[in-house]
Structures are given as structure tokens and as C-alpha cells.
Design an enzyme around this catalytic site. Structure first.
Site, mmCIF file in Angstrom:
data_model
loop_
_atom_site.group_PDB
_atom_site.id
_atom_site.type_symbol
_atom_site.label_atom_id
_atom_site.label_comp_id
_atom_site.label_asym_id
_atom_site.label_seq_id
_atom_site.Cartn_x
_atom_site.Cartn_y
_atom_site.Cartn_z
ATOM 1 N N HIS A 354 0.802 -1.231 0.000
ATOM 2 C CA HIS A 354 0.000 0.000 0.000
ATOM 3 C C HIS A 354 0.829 1.272 0.000
ATOM 4 O O HIS A 354 0.267 2.355 0.156
ATOM 5 C CB HIS A 354 -0.938 0.040 1.206
ATOM 6 C CG HIS A 354 -1.971 -1.025 1.204
ATOM 7 N ND1 HIS A 354 -3.234 -0.840 0.682
ATOM 8 C CD2 HIS A 354 -1.927 -2.297 1.633
ATOM 9 C CE1 HIS A 354 -3.925 -1.962 0.819
ATOM 10 N NE2 HIS A 354 -3.149 -2.867 1.389
ATOM 11 N N LYS A 542 -8.514 13.755 4.448
ATOM 12 C CA LYS A 542 -7.633 12.589 4.434
ATOM 13 C C LYS A 542 -6.664 12.774 5.579
ATOM 14 O O LYS A 542 -6.637 13.843 6.203
ATOM 15 C CB LYS A 542 -6.877 12.499 3.105
ATOM 16 C CG LYS A 542 -6.229 13.836 2.678
ATOM 17 C CD LYS A 542 -5.508 13.742 1.351
ATOM 18 C CE LYS A 542 -6.412 13.811 0.137
ATOM 19 N NZ LYS A 542 -6.527 12.555 -0.597
ATOM 20 N N ARG A 543 -5.864 11.730 5.885
ATOM 21 C CA ARG A 543 -4.866 11.911 6.919
ATOM 22 C C ARG A 543 -3.920 13.059 6.562
ATOM 23 O O ARG A 543 -3.677 13.339 5.395
ATOM 24 C CB ARG A 543 -4.071 10.613 7.106
ATOM 25 C CG ARG A 543 -4.830 9.583 7.871
ATOM 26 C CD ARG A 543 -5.196 10.060 9.268
ATOM 27 N NE ARG A 543 -4.023 10.142 10.101
ATOM 28 C CZ ARG A 543 -3.661 9.240 10.988
ATOM 29 N NH1 ARG A 543 -4.426 8.177 11.203
ATOM 30 N NH2 ARG A 543 -2.554 9.373 11.689
ATOM 31 N N LYS A 548 0.735 14.335 0.939
ATOM 32 C CA LYS A 548 -0.637 14.591 0.477
ATOM 33 C C LYS A 548 -0.866 16.078 0.179
ATOM 34 O O LYS A 548 -1.842 16.462 -0.423
ATOM 35 C CB LYS A 548 -1.657 14.075 1.499
ATOM 36 C CG LYS A 548 -1.639 12.544 1.641
ATOM 37 C CD LYS A 548 -2.578 12.090 2.737
ATOM 38 C CE LYS A 548 -2.483 10.599 3.045
ATOM 39 N NZ LYS A 548 -3.178 9.739 2.051
ATOM 40 N N THR A 650 -8.598 6.401 -1.930
ATOM 41 C CA THR A 650 -9.937 5.826 -2.059
ATOM 42 C C THR A 650 -10.985 6.904 -1.809
ATOM 43 O O THR A 650 -12.108 6.798 -2.304
ATOM 44 C CB THR A 650 -10.137 4.657 -1.066
ATOM 45 O OG1 THR A 650 -9.582 5.038 0.206
ATOM 46 C CG2 THR A 650 -9.454 3.409 -1.564
ATOM 47 N N LYS A 654 -14.834 7.968 -3.592
ATOM 48 C CA LYS A 654 -16.079 8.299 -2.882
ATOM 49 C C LYS A 654 -16.617 9.646 -3.356
ATOM 50 O O LYS A 654 -17.824 9.812 -3.571
ATOM 51 C CB LYS A 654 -15.846 8.311 -1.366
ATOM 52 C CG LYS A 654 -15.452 6.951 -0.812
ATOM 53 C CD LYS A 654 -14.817 7.037 0.583
ATOM 54 C CE LYS A 654 -14.102 5.722 0.896
ATOM 55 N NZ LYS A 654 -13.186 5.817 2.049
#
Ligand code: 26Q
Length: 800
Positions: A354, A542-543, A548, A650, A654
Site C-alpha cells: 500500500h 484525508k490523513r 498529500k 480511495t 467516494k
């Protein structure tokens, strides 16, 4: 078999009486919630027995999904939905005099995971069950899930997530199926009848008690189980020590056992070599492998056909110790030869990777392994020795290659290498990510065994993430493409026929607006903020992680703010930026970024020039149940990681299925979104993965900083102060290093946002793009992912 409202209501009343000794008039919301859970649990428990009997009778191959995390969220509405009992349950609750919405809202999230990897496991359980695959999930029954986040004076504060008091309603402890796990001690060997016997002595015992949570599939009576192991000491207290008056020491062993399942590690995409974490991993792996092999022997009387009847899928390397643990049981307990055991193991275990972030790759200190798991360590050294022989032969003793591929090297155990050596398959989680694994991270292994390397692009449970949480969109889909989309997400494509239907487009716009307003009401209740629902809902949840690039988003907002300040009369479309993110408690930079975003929000929201135009809100305690409110209300989905870093994502899926448009880089599954949407239906920007890799060696952020005055001005606000606070540390790390290349991407990011805002002005065009995003999101259903796993890795049949 179905149940009427009356039957459900009677069952709830009975549960209240039997378990709480109260009537429905006396019951609290929590008691009603638990009673409802017990009613559904009974139905599932019965079906679970039937499902298992059927799988055994037919000798089906079983899937065992091992993950240190299952981010299940809430289950009441989910289970009622899957059991096709949601309307009856709602009416039953209302008829008992309670507000059904409030009861659903009373359920705590089961937050037994950090983020993407944990939520993926939960979505996959749903799909495996819906596709009628006999499957069991295995994890730890953490007493405390991922911490609750509070923002106090702009900073993250962590509070314990004590979910059990209400959340345990779904759990069925099975003490009679407990397993014993051994730590520490010494290994002695002796010859017994020409057999070398391995004797493990002086170990510490920990009891693993399964707490089973049944999982219902949609449109099927099939039920699977999530087995959560609770750690307990086998002896309540050491009586010898106690009798000697050593009262504190007498309880020590018990405390060491209990702490194993106390709390989920809150690190996401980051490895730290903590011995308690290794204990958690082995505890859960050993209990699981013992439980699987025990049942297999009960059914087949031998372990020789284990690999034909079982597949063990491991969610990243966290359960990598299944490889030596299965070997241990096959050799020491079942008496098989090394070669027989290796054949079985390497034909049952499959590994999903991952992450490619170096700091997330697990490498455990040899000494820790040796002390904590002496027998496993012996087996590991033999696995490593044999594998190394093989790679040395293949690569002619090329030391550089061997150093990268070895299972044990330089005092460390490389868990990914162990999984590749000991598994039958290795898969990435998006096309791009799998290519990076094949061509970069694991290229030497891939050259040696190319057939092992596969791709399974992630997917999400579209029933939860669309149908259940976005009722008006679900209705529209049922009217246009039909109910069949619930079990065949590819049918969503049928919505494309309406791409030029003005009435449908208008409805898509109205649904979004209504969802925005619903979310605004919720946010007001939860956090007391008043959201401007006329603004574009532009969302990054998100985290919190540097790769990110929440900071990139914030820099762009600073840029907009400066434009507004310089030119208060400019045309400015109302824009509401929403952030939600937890930072790992020990990740200082991530916490600074949270603080910066909060400071920025304070300054912007209090500046009259921004009134009704620019708004920034940091949503506290982002979690599954918040995502369920937020996804349907989002218009813009921020997926802006440095290309090559986000394995899949992911959340992006969504958002897409709820009609948000993506502003993003060509990273992770965004690449596959782009394949189905084209340039014209998303807002792409930034360097590509190969460009990032090429630029990296000579990347100089100062070059970008010096040559672009606008960019410089934006970045400098960090230094000059935001909301009265100074963020020179963040400024410095950007200008001096900029590991994630924000400065390289900021101009093209701002341009993409601008294109997005312009497009938003054309409501019909926007709604058409939104419709196409929904219509083409079917490939991101977890049902498709699970079908891929079943076809290419597990080789098991499933309901078509
Ligand atoms: C490892 C060792 C010690 C302590 C903690 C950990 C640890 C825990 C969690 C390491 C990594 C994680 C979580 C990783 C994760 O969530 N990865 C995400 O997985 C998603 C599902 O495949 C992808 O969509 C995301 O791109 C990826 O970041």
C-alpha cells in the site's frame, strides 16, 4: 426470509427487558441502540452458522483477510440496509417513541484503523460477503480506536477513543475458541525417535480471545465474520509472587498481556520499530494462523491440502509474520518437512503493498525479533538463507541487488522482502502504483518472478458510499438505470444517456445543493460553524501527511486571499474550503500544518474583505461518519499528492461517485479516473510521476521561489505571519528543501483551480461533468476489486 416492523419492534422490546431490565419508556438512546444491534446480530449469527456449514460441506476455498486495521465506522444502518430491514427498523424505532435518526447517530464509529488501508479492509469485507465468498477478516480488538481529535487554540489535541461501552453491542466473545500465543523464552532441540523435536521453554503466555463481529452482505443470506482478537493473561495473578508479598509484580504479567490489545497505533504510512507494535503483530498473526489451521484440521484431518482450501491475504506487511508462523505450525506441530511446508506456505499467502514511501517500509531489528520470538526467528533465518542462495545464483552475487532483496540484511528483517519471498502474489493498489512496484521498488524481484506481480485497483463499497448516504442520488439512479446498479455498479454507466437531459442535470444540481445545506446544518450542530452554502464546497479530507500536500492547498488559498486584499472589488466567486485531517501525534510538521490552516481560517474568516466570498473551515475529528455526511455535499475533491507517492487513494472514488469533480495530480487511482473521464471531466495539474523522478536529483526550490514573484509573495506570508502567528519553520522547509515539490506544482495548481472556478460558472456544464463522474465511477466499486482478487489471485468462485 424477511421481518415485519412488528416483529422487529417486539424483538427490540424483548432485548430491552432481558438485557437492561427496562421498558421502552425507560430505555436510554444507548440502550435502544444496543437492543437494535442485538436484534440484527441474532439474525446474522444464525445466517453465519448456515454460511459456514455450507462452505465446509462444499469444501470451498476460504479467504482469510488479515489486517491490523478495520475501519468499520458505524454498523447499525449498514447491517439493516444489507439485511433489507432498514425501513422496518426505522418504523420500529419510531413506533417505540424514539427518533430513528438520533438512534443511528448515537452509535460510535468503530475506529479500528487509521485511514485508507483500514477503510479498504472494511469495504472489502462488505464486497466479499455480498459476492458470497466464504471469507473471514482478522484483526485486533483494540480497546481504544484511533484517537478523537479536538482543535484547541488552533492545535490538535488527542483524546482517547473509548468506543466499547456502546460499540461492543456487535461483538460476540468466544472464549471457548481462545488461542494461546507465546513470547520470549528459549529454544531447545532434542532427538525423539529419529525426529528433531523443537522445544520452546520459559515463554510468556498470552491468551487471544476472539470477539466475532458478523457482517451481512447485500441481497444475499450469506454472512461472514470479522474476528477481533482480545489479549488476556491466562492467569489472573501470579499466586506465588502474591503469596511472597510481591503484590505489584504478581500482576505484571497480566498487565503486559492486556496492553497488547489496548490501543491502535495512530501512525499512518510511517513505521517505527516499537516492541509493543511487534507484539501486536505477532499476537494477532499467531492467534489467526492457529485458529485457521485448527479449523482446517477439524474439517480435513490434515494440513497437507491447506493451500488448496485456504488463501491468506495480507493487508500490507503488517501481518508478514504469517509466513514464518505458518511454517512453524506446519513443521513443529504438524511434522511436515521444510519443503512440504514451504510449498504450502508459498501457495497460500498473498501480499498487498500500500505504499512506496521509504519511511513506511517495515524493517524490524534482528535483536528484537530474536528476543521476542525465538522460534520464529530461527525459521526466519532459514527462509532468509535459502532465499539469499537463490538470488545470489540468479544475480551472480551482485551485492547491490542482493542488499535490496534480502530478507535479513544488516541487522534488519525486511518485511516486504519476506512477503515477496514467502508469498504467491504481490499486488499494488492502482495501475500506476503496481507499475512503480514492478519497475522501481521491487524491480529485481520482478525480473526474477514476473508472474508474481499483479495489480488490483482499489475500490469502495458503493452501497455505503453512495446509496446509503446519498438518498436523493440513489433515487435518481434507481429511476434512470434501475435498482440493479446496487449489485452491478457497471450499470451506472446508463446514466450517461441523460447527459443532455436538462431536467436530470438540473436535478443533479438540486441534489447537491440540498446535500450542502444538510451538511451545513450538521456542521453547525457539531462544531458551531456557519458554512456559506453559496460557496463552492472545495474539500480536502484525508490523513495529514506532507506528501498529500494539504500545504499546497493552503498556499493556493493564501494566494486567493492576497488577490482579494489587493483588489477588494474583483469578481470573486464564493468559495468555501473545507479541510479535515488527523495528524499522527508524534508527527510535528503535520501538526504545524494543522495549526497553520486553523490560523489561516481565523484570519480569513474574520477579514471583512472575505465576507460571503472566501471561507476556510477546518473540520474537527474527521472520521468515517463525518465522511458519510460530507461526500454527498462536496463539489470539488482535492487529490493533490506529489505524483508517485499516493498508492491509490480511495477518498477520490467516494467523491467521484457522489458527483464531485476532481482537482488532482496524475497519481494513484486518479490516473484511472482520468482514463475514463478524459481531460475534459476533471482538473488535472502538476508534474507526472516520471517527471517527479527525473527532476528529483537536481530539484532546487529556490529557483521556483526566485523567478516567480507571485509565488514568492504567497510563500512569504508563512514567514510574515498568519492570524498573528509565525510559520517560518514551514517557510524554511519549503524554500530550502521542499521534499514534495510544492513550489514546482503551485502555479499549475492555481491554474487548475481557476479553470475549475470558471467552469463552475456554467451550471449546466458543471452538472453534466458531475453526471459523467457519477456514471463512470462504477469501476471503483469494491465489488469489482474483489472480483479481480477472486479471478487473478485467490482463484475462488463468486456470485456474478
Ligand atoms: C506500520 C508499522 C508500525 C506502525 C504503523 C504502521 C502503519 C500503519 C498504517 C503503516 C501504514 C499504515 C497505513 C497505510 C495506508 O493507509 N495506506 C493507504 O492505503 C490505501 C488503501 O490501499 C491507499 O489508497 C492509499 O494511497 C495509501 O496511502
Amino acid at each position: 426470509m424477511t421481518y415485519s416492523t412488528q416483529q422487529i419492534k417486539d424483538s427490540i422490546i424483548q432485548k430491552l427487558r432481558l438485557n437492561y431490565g427496562c421498558t421502552e419508556q425507560q430505555a436510554s438512546d444507548g440502550e435502544v441502540l444496543k437492543a437494535c444491534a442485538m436484534v440484527l446480530r441474532d439474525i446474522m449469527a444464525e445466517r453465519g452458522v448456515t454460511s459456514r456449514q455450507k462452505a465446509e460441506a462444499e469444501g470451498q476455498r476460504k479467504v482469510h483477510y488479515l489486517s491490523l486495521e478495520f475501519l468499520m465506522g458505524r454498523s447499525l444502518m449498514k447491517n439493516a440496509y444489507n439485511l433489507d430491514l432498514l425501513p422496518q427498523l426505522r418504523s420500529a424505532i419510531e413506533e417505540l417513541g424514539f427518533d430513528a435518526g438520533r438512534i443511528f447517530d448515537t452509535e460510535p464509529d468503530a475506529g479500528l484503523g487509521n485511514g485508507g488501508l483500514g477503510r479498504l479492509a472494511a469495504c472489502y469485507l462488505d464486497s466479499m460477503t455480498t459476492l458470497e465468498i466464504p471469507a473471514t477478516g482478522y484483526s485486533i480488538c483494540y480497546e481504544l480506536g484511533l484517537f478523537r481529535q479536538k482543535i484547541v487554540e488552533g492545535q490538535q489535541v488527542e483524546l482517547p477513543d473509548d468506543w466499547m461501552p456502546l460499540g461492543d453491542a456487535w461483538l460476540m466473545p468466544k472464549p471457548q475458541e481462545a488461542e494461546e500465543v507465546h513470547f520470549g523464552g528459549k529454544i531447545r532441540t532434542r532427538w525423539d525417535n529419529n525426529h528433531l523435536m523443537v522445544v520452546h521453554e520459559d515463554y510468556t503466555r498470552v491468551l487471544a480471545v476472539p470477539c466475532d463481529m458478523e457482517v451481512a452482505g447485500y441481497g444475499t443470506e450469506h454472512v461472514n465474520t470479522l474476528r477481533l482478537w482480545d489479549a488476556k493473561s491466562p492467569k489472573p495473578i501470579d499466586m506465588t509472587l502474591f503469596s511472597q508479598g510481591q503484590y505489584l509484580r504478581s500482576g505484571e504479567e497480566r498487565a503486559m498481556a492486556d496492553v497488547i490489545s489496548k490501543v491502535l497505533y495512530p501512525e499512518d504510512n510511517h513505521y517505527e520499530g516499537k516492541s509493543l507494535r511487534l507484539k501486536q503483530q505477532y499476537f494477532f498473526v499467531s492467534a489467526t494462523v492457529q485458529s485457521i489451521t485448527r479449523r482446517h484440521i477439524q474439517t480435513y484431518g490434515t494440513l497437507k491440502n491447506f493451500h488448496e482450501k485456504n488463501v491468506i491475504q495480507i493487508n500490507d506487511t503488517h501481518p508478514a509474520l504469517v509466513v514464518p508462523e505458518l511454517m512453524r505450525i506446519l513443521i513443529d506441530d504438524a511434522g511436515l518437512s521444510w519443503d512440504e511446508a514451504w510449498h504450502i506456505t508459498t501457495n497460500s499467502v498473498a501480499y498487498t503493498n500500500h505504499t512506496v514511501l521509504a519511511e513506511a517500509l517495515e524493517c524490524w531489528p534482528q535483536q528484537l525479533m530474536e528476543d521476542l520470538l525465538p522460534r520464529v526467528w530461527q525459521i526466519l533465518t532459514e527462509i532468509a538463507r535459502r532465499y539469499q542462495e537463490r538470488i545470489e545464483a540468479y544475480y551472480n552475487n551482485d551485492l547491490a541487488k542482493i542488499a535490496k532483496m534480502a530478507v535479513i540484511w544488516d541487522g534488519g528483517v525486511h518485511m516486504a522482502n519476506l512477503c515477496i519471498a514467502g508469498g504467491m502474489a504481490v499486488n499494488g493498489v492502482s495501475a500506476l502504483h503496481s507499475d512503480i512496484l514492478r519497475n522501481d521498488v521491487f524491480r529485481n524481484q520482478c525480473a526474477m518472478e514476473p508472474e508474481k506481480f499483479k495489480n488490483v485497483t482499489n475500490g469502495v463499497d458503493h452501497r455505503r458510499w453512495l446509496s446509503q448516504i446519498n438518498a436523493p442520488l440513489d433515487t435518481l439512479l434507481k429511476e434512470t438505470v434501475g435498482e440493479g446498479y446496487l449489485t452491478d455498479a457497471s450499470l451506472m454507466k446508463g446514466l450517461e444517456k441523460y447527459a443532455d437531459d436538462a431536467a436530470v442535470l438540473k436535478r443533479i444540481g438540486e441534489i447537491k445543493q440540498a446535500n450542502k445545506e444538510a451538511f451545513a446544518r450538521w456542521a453547525k450542530r457539531q462544531q458551531g460553524v456557519v458554512l456559506n452554502t453559496d460557496g463552492i464546497f472545495d474539500v480536502q479530507v484525508k490523513r495529514l501527511h506532507e506528501y498529500k500536500r494539504q500545504l499546497l492547498n493552503a498556499l493556493h488559498i493564501i494566494n486567493l486571499y492576497q488577490q482579494l486584499r489587493d483588489n477588494p472589488n474583483m469578481d470573486f466567486r464564493p468559495h468555501t474550503f473545507l479541510f479535515g485531517a488527523k495528524a499522527a501525534p508524534g508527527y510535528a510538521v503535520a501538526k504545524r500544518i494543522i495549526r497553520m490552516i486553523n490560523a489561516l481560517a481565523t484570519q480569513i474568516n474574520n477579514d471583512p474583505v472575505c465576507k460571503d466570498r472566501l471561507q476556510v473551515v477546518f473540520l474537527e475529528n474527521y472520521r468515517v461518519s463525518m465522511a458519510e455526511m460530507l461526500m454527498p455535499a462536496s463539489e470539488v475533491s482535492q487529490q493533490i499528492s506529489t505524483a508517485g507517492k499516493e498508492a491509490s487513494g480511495t477518498g477520490n472514488m467516494k467523491f467521484m461517485m457522489n458527483g464531485a469533480l476532481t482537482v488532482g495530480t496524475l497519481d494513484g487511482a486518479n490516473v484511472e479516473m482520468h482514463e475514463v473521464l478524459g481531460d475534459e471531466n476533471m482538473f488535472l495539474f502538476g508534474l507526472h510521476a516520471d517527471e517527479v523522478a527525473n527532476l528529483r536529483p537536481n530539484y532546487d526550490p529556490q529557483m521556483f521561489y526566485n523567478r516567480d514573484p507571485m509565488l514568492r509573495n504567497t510563500v512569504d506570508m508563512l514567514k510574515h505571519g498568519i492570524g498573528g502567528e509565525n510559520f517560518e519553520d514551514l517557510w524554511r522547509s519549503l524554500v530550502m528543501r521542499d521534499e514534495y515539490m510544492l513550489l514546482a506544482d503551485l502555479p499549475s495548481y492555481a491554474a487548475a483551480e481557476q479553470r475549475m472556478v470558471e467552469t463552475y460558472g456554467d451550471r449546466e456544464k458543471w452538472n453534466r461533468m458531475s453526471l459523467l463522474n457519477i456514471a463512470r465511477s462504477g469501476i471503483f466499486s469494491a465489488d469489482r476489486s474483489i472480483a479481480d482478487y477472486a479471478n487473478t489471485i485467490w482463484h475462488v468462485p463468486y456470485r456474478k
